[in-house]
Design a protein around this motif. Structure first.
Motif, PDB file in Angstrom:
ATOM      1  N   THR A  32       3.443  -5.763   5.403  1.00 31.15           N
ATOM      2  CA  THR A  32       2.466  -4.757   4.977  1.00 31.15           C
ATOM      3  C   THR A  32       2.269  -3.753   6.107  1.00 31.15           C
ATOM      4  OG1 THR A  32       0.270  -4.453   3.982  1.00 31.15           O
ATOM      5  CG2 THR A  32       0.440  -6.051   5.775  1.00 31.15           C
ATOM      6  N   SER A  33       1.341  -2.820   5.918  1.00 37.71           N
ATOM      7  CA  SER A  33       1.025  -1.845   6.961  1.00 37.71           C
ATOM      8  C   SER A  33      -0.450  -1.526   6.881  1.00 37.71           C
ATOM      9  CB  SER A  33       1.866  -0.567   6.791  1.00 37.71           C
ATOM     10  OG  SER A  33       1.483   0.121   5.609  1.00 37.71           O
ATOM     11  N   ASP A  34      -0.949  -0.761   7.846  1.00 32.76           N
ATOM     12  CA  ASP A  34      -2.386  -0.489   7.837  1.00 32.76           C
ATOM     13  C   ASP A  34      -2.735   0.764   7.047  1.00 32.76           C
ATOM     14  OD1 ASP A  34      -1.160   1.085   9.716  1.00 32.76           O
ATOM     15  OD2 ASP A  34      -2.733   0.906  11.218  1.00 32.76           O
ATOM     16  N   HIS A  35      -1.914   1.792   7.069  1.00 32.76           N
ATOM     17  CA  HIS A  35      -2.216   3.028   6.335  1.00 32.76           C
ATOM     18  C   HIS A  35      -0.956   3.882   6.247  1.00 32.76           C
ATOM     19  CE1 HIS A  35      -1.997   5.413  10.022  1.00 32.76           C
ATOM     20  NE2 HIS A  35      -2.684   4.457  10.598  1.00 32.76           N
ATOM     21  N   THR A  57      -3.521   5.706   1.465  1.00 31.15           N
ATOM     22  CA  THR A  57      -4.073   4.411   1.052  1.00 31.15           C
ATOM     23  C   THR A  57      -3.109   3.534   0.269  1.00 31.15           C
ATOM     24  OG1 THR A  57      -5.019   5.383  -0.968  1.00 31.15           O
ATOM     25  CG2 THR A  57      -6.421   5.343   0.995  1.00 31.15           C
ATOM     26  N   HIS A  82      -6.253  -5.087   1.641  1.00 24.80           N
ATOM     27  CA  HIS A  82      -5.980  -5.891   2.828  1.00 24.80           C
ATOM     28  C   HIS A  82      -6.807  -7.167   2.872  1.00 24.80           C
ATOM     29  CE1 HIS A  82      -4.255  -2.119   4.751  1.00 24.80           C
ATOM     30  NE2 HIS A  82      -3.349  -3.023   4.998  1.00 24.80           N
TER      31      HIS A  82
END
Length: 223
Positions: A32-35, A57, A82
């Motif tokens: 995954t990633s943060d943004h 997002t 998340h």
């Protein structure tokens, strides 16, 4: 392109190492990633607290379960966030989820045990929050009062935005003035969400004076 190649190479190295250590049969892998980041849309670059549109997002979430025969290739068409990652992984490992966790176990979507997905999600970045459904995305400063009621010297904060995802899937045209009823409804949904979790967050709906100052230019760069 170069960044994508770099991620591919080193994530592949991680999987190769896992295989070499014979861990693949009992290891869950999450990618995954943060943004995301603006790439010129609305003349903006980079992330930003007032940029809670899909470009920033919508992020990847890939979960590899060791039982690839049963779960490989499954796609979940539901809103996920998340905070759902932790309870999902804990449940898969047979560990109780702490009461303070506000996320949800997603694995029921994969197995088919859960059919009814949530109809909206709330996201936030700094002093801004977004309420998103399949039809609308509403973004607003995280304050009690309506934008029109704020003091003039506070108006460096971006006013509320509303995007019609059916007519404008790229979220480029703010139509909040055309749909005040939708904006009001979604603002109430935001307040209800905050109030429902207040015992956990113990936060405030008020924004401090410092929040209304200009944020660093490196984080709000414009074309």
């Amino acid at each position: 392109r170069g960044l994508s190649e770099l991620i591919d190479r080193w994530f592949g190295k991680l999987l190769e190492t896992m295989d070499g250590l014979k861990l693949s049969d009992d290891t869950i892998v999450v990618f995954t990633s943060d943004h995301g980041t603006m790439m010129g849309e609305q003349d903006q670059l980079h992330k930003g607290p007032n940029r809670l549109r899909w470009q920033c997002t919508q992020i990847p979430l890939l979960i590899r379960h060791p039982d690839t025969d049963a779960y490989g290739g499954k796609v979940v068409d539901a809103f996920v966030q998340h905070q759902d990652v932790m309870p999902t992984l804990l449940k898969l490992m047979g560990i109780d989820v702490p009461e303070r966790c506000i996320g949800a176990n997603l694995w029921g979507y994969v197995t088919g045990e859960v059919q009814e997905a949530q109809d909206h999600i709330v996201a936030a970045f700094g002093n801004y929050a977004s309420v998103r459904t399949r039809r609308w995305n509403y973004q607003t400063p995280w304050v009690k009062d309506n934008w029109e009621e704020m003091a003039e010297h506070h108006r460096t904060v971006s006013p509320p935005e509303l995007y019609d995802l059916e007519a404008d899937p790229e979220e480029l045209h703010n139509v909040v003035d055309d749909h005040p009823d939708v904006a009001a409804e979604y603002h109430e949904m935001l307040i209800a969400y905050i109030e429902a979790n207040r015992d956990i967050t113990r936060g405030s709906l008020d924004v401090g004076e410092a929040a209304f100052k200009e944020v660093p230019l490196y984080d709000q760069s414009q074309l």
